[in-house]
Write an enzyme that holds these catalytic residues in place. Structure first.
Site, short mmCIF file in Angstrom:
data_model
loop_
_atom_site.label_atom_id
_atom_site.label_comp_id
_atom_site.label_asym_id
_atom_site.label_seq_id
_atom_site.Cartn_x
_atom_site.Cartn_y
_atom_site.Cartn_z
N CYS A 1 37.99 49.89 36.50
CA CYS A 1 39.15 49.09 36.90
C CYS A 1 40.10 50.03 37.65
O CYS A 1 40.32 51.16 37.22
CB CYS A 1 39.84 48.49 35.68
SG CYS A 1 38.74 47.41 34.75
N CYS B 1 43.38 51.78 35.99
CA CYS B 1 43.25 52.33 34.64
C CYS B 1 42.86 53.81 34.70
O CYS B 1 41.88 54.18 35.35
CB CYS B 1 42.19 51.53 33.88
SG CYS B 1 41.75 52.26 32.29
N CYS C 1 49.60 51.94 27.24
CA CYS C 1 48.37 51.28 27.69
C CYS C 1 47.91 51.86 29.01
O CYS C 1 48.69 51.97 29.95
CB CYS C 1 48.60 49.80 27.95
SG CYS C 1 49.16 48.91 26.55
#
Ligand code: SAH
Ligand code: SF4
Length: 371
Positions: free
Chosen positions: A115, A118, A348
Site C-alpha cells: 500500500c 504505509c 498507525c
C-alpha cells in the site's frame, strides 16, 4: 532441541503432555501458568512437582521475542521493538485509554502488499511470524505492564492484578490474513479462558481485503473485523491498495456482508486514511456513502501519519471534518481516529521495525527513480 511452549494452542499442550507421558490435567496447568499468570520459567510453577519441573526445563522453553527497545510516549502510548532474528525486528504498541487498554500486534516481518501510504509496506517483506512470535507480543506486554504497575507504592494484590490489556487489534506490521494459520492459532489463545480470556468483540483483525481468507476467517475464528478501504472507487483503490486489482471493491464488500452473519459485532469497521488532495474531497465522501450502502458499517477516518519520503500529506482538519459530516448527514456512523504515540513513531502506519526485505523492493524503487 527444546520445544517453545509459546507455539502451542490448547490441544498442543495436551499432545505435548501425552508425548512426555504426563497426565492430561498438566496441559491445563501449563497453559494457565504461561498465559494466564505470565510464567517465563518452570520453577515458579509451584503446583507442578519439582522433578517434572526439572524435566520440563530440559525438554521445553518459554521463549518470546527479545525486547530491543521499550519506549513510552508523552501520551502514555508504549512501543516495544522486538528482535525476531535474521535481521528482522517487529513492533507492538500499547494504547492506554480511560476505560480500556489496547495492544496493537504485528503479524509479519514487513508486508508484501505495498500500500503506497504505509511505512511497513514500503519496507518490503521478509516472512510470516510464528505463533510464538505473535502471541509472544501479548505475553510480553501483559508481563511488562503488570510489573511496571507493581512498583514499591503499588496497592495490594487486587489492584496490581487489574487487567491492563482489555483489547487486542491485529493492526501492527503485516497483513494478518496473509499469515492465516498462525494468526488464527494466536487469536484462539487470546480467546481461550485458560490463556487471555478476551471476548471475540475485543479482538479485532484489520485486513486490506484478502477475500478468500476473509471467508475462511468467518468459519475458523470470527472476531471483530476492520477493513482498510481508503478509496471510494476501484480506480483510486487500485493505486493506493494494490491488492484491490485482485479483489476489487464489489467482491470485498460482498465478503464483508457474508462475514457479518457470523461476526461478534453486527457491523464492519471501514478504515479510511485521510490523504490531502487524494481521497478527501466532498465528492469522494458522497461516493463512499453510496459504496457502503449495502454493508452495516462504521467508518473510522485515520488522519495520515507521515513518514520520511512518503509523498503524501495529511488532510487538513477542515477537510476531515467536512468529509465526516457528509458521512454523518447520510446516516452513517463516522469517527476520526485520535493520533496516539506519534512522537515515538507508534501511530498507525508508522511502524517500521526492521525488515530484511526479500522482495528487493528498495532496489526496484531506486531503479525506477533513476531510470
Ligand atoms: N495490513 C492490515 C493491518 C495493518 S495496518 C491492513 O492494512 O488493514 C493498520 C491500519 O493502518 C490500516 O487501516 C492501514 O491502512 C493504516 N495505515 C497504514 N499506513 C498508514 C499511515 N501512514 N497513516 C495512517 N494510517 C495508516
Ligand atoms: Fe500491508 Fe496493511 Fe501496510 Fe497495506 S496497509 S502495506 S496491507 S500493513
Amino acid at each position: 532441541m527444546t520445544v517453545n511452549l509459546l507455539e502451542f494452542q490448547k490441544n498442543g499442550f495436551v499432545r505435548f503432555c501425552a508425548e512426555i507421558g504426563e497426565k492430561p490435567f498438566r496441559a491445563r496447568q501449563l497453559e494457565r501458568w504461561i498465559h494466564h499468570n505470565g510464567a517465563g520459567d518452570f520453577e515458579v510453577m509451584t503446583d507442578i512437582p519439582k522433578s517434572l519441573r526439572g524435566r520440563l526445563g530440559e525438554l521445553a522453553e518459554i521463549r518470546a521475542p527479545r525486547v530491543v527497545r521499550d519506549t513510552t510516549a508523552a501520551d502514555g502510548t508504549r512501543k516495544w521493538l522486538l528482535d525476531v532474528g535474521t535481521g528482522n525486528a517487529i513492533e507492538s504498541v500499547f494504547i492506554p485509554e480511560r476505560n480500556r487498554g489496547t495492544l496493537c500486534i504485528s503479524s509479519q516481518a514487513g508486508c508484501a502488499l505495498e500500500c503506497t501510504f504505509c511505512s511497513t509496506g514500503r519496507q518490503g517483506f521478509n516472512r510470516n511470524l510464528s505463533v510464538a512470535e505473535i502471541i509472544g507480543q501479548l505475553w510480553l506486554a501483559s508481563n511488562a505492564l503488570h510489573s511496571s504497575q507493581a512498583g514499591p507504592d503499588a496497592p495490594a494484590s487486587a489492584a496490581v492484578r487489574e487487567r491492563r490489556i482489555t483489547n487486542v487489534v491485529m493492526m501492527g506490521m503485516g497483513e494478518p490474513l496473509a499469515n492465516f494459520d498462525n494468526v488464527v492459532a494466536a487469536m484462539q489463545l487470546m480467546l481461550d479462558d485458560d490463556a487471555y480470556g478476551l471476548s471475540r468483540r475485543r479482538v479485532t483483525l484489520s485486513t486490506s481485503g484478502l477475500v478468500p481468507a476473509l471467508d475462511r476467517l468467518r468459519d475458523a475464528c470470527p472476531v471483530a473485523l476492520a477493513v482498510s478501504l481508503h478509496a471510494p472507487d476501484d480506480r483510486l483503490r487500485d493505486e493506493l491498495v494494490p491488492i484491490n486489482r485482485k479483489y476489487p471493491l464489489a467482491q470485498l464488500l460482498a465478503a464483508c456482508v457474508r462475514y457479518i452473519e457470523k461476526a461478534p459485532r453486527d457491523f464492519v469497521t471501514f478504515e479510511y486514511v485521510m490523504l490531502d488532495g487524494v481521497n478527501d474531497s466532498v465528492a469522494q465522501a458522497r461516493q463512499l456513502v453510496n459504496l457502503v450502502q449495502s454493508v452495516p458499517c462504521k467508518l473510522n477516518l485515520i488522519p495520515f501519519n507521515p513518514f520520511p519520503n512518503s509523498g503524501y500529506r495529511r488532510s487538513g482538519a477542515d477537510a476531515i471534518a467536512r468529509f465526516r459530516d457528509v458521512l454523518m448527514q447520510a446516516g452513517l456512523t463516522a469517527t476520526v481516529r485520535k493520533t496516539r504515540g506519534d512522537d515515538i513513531d507508534a501511530a498507525c502506519g508508522q511502524l517500521a521495525g526492521q525488515v530484511a526485505d526479500k522482495t528487493r523492493r528498495r532496489e526496484r524503487r531506486l531503479a525506477i527513480a533513476t531510470a
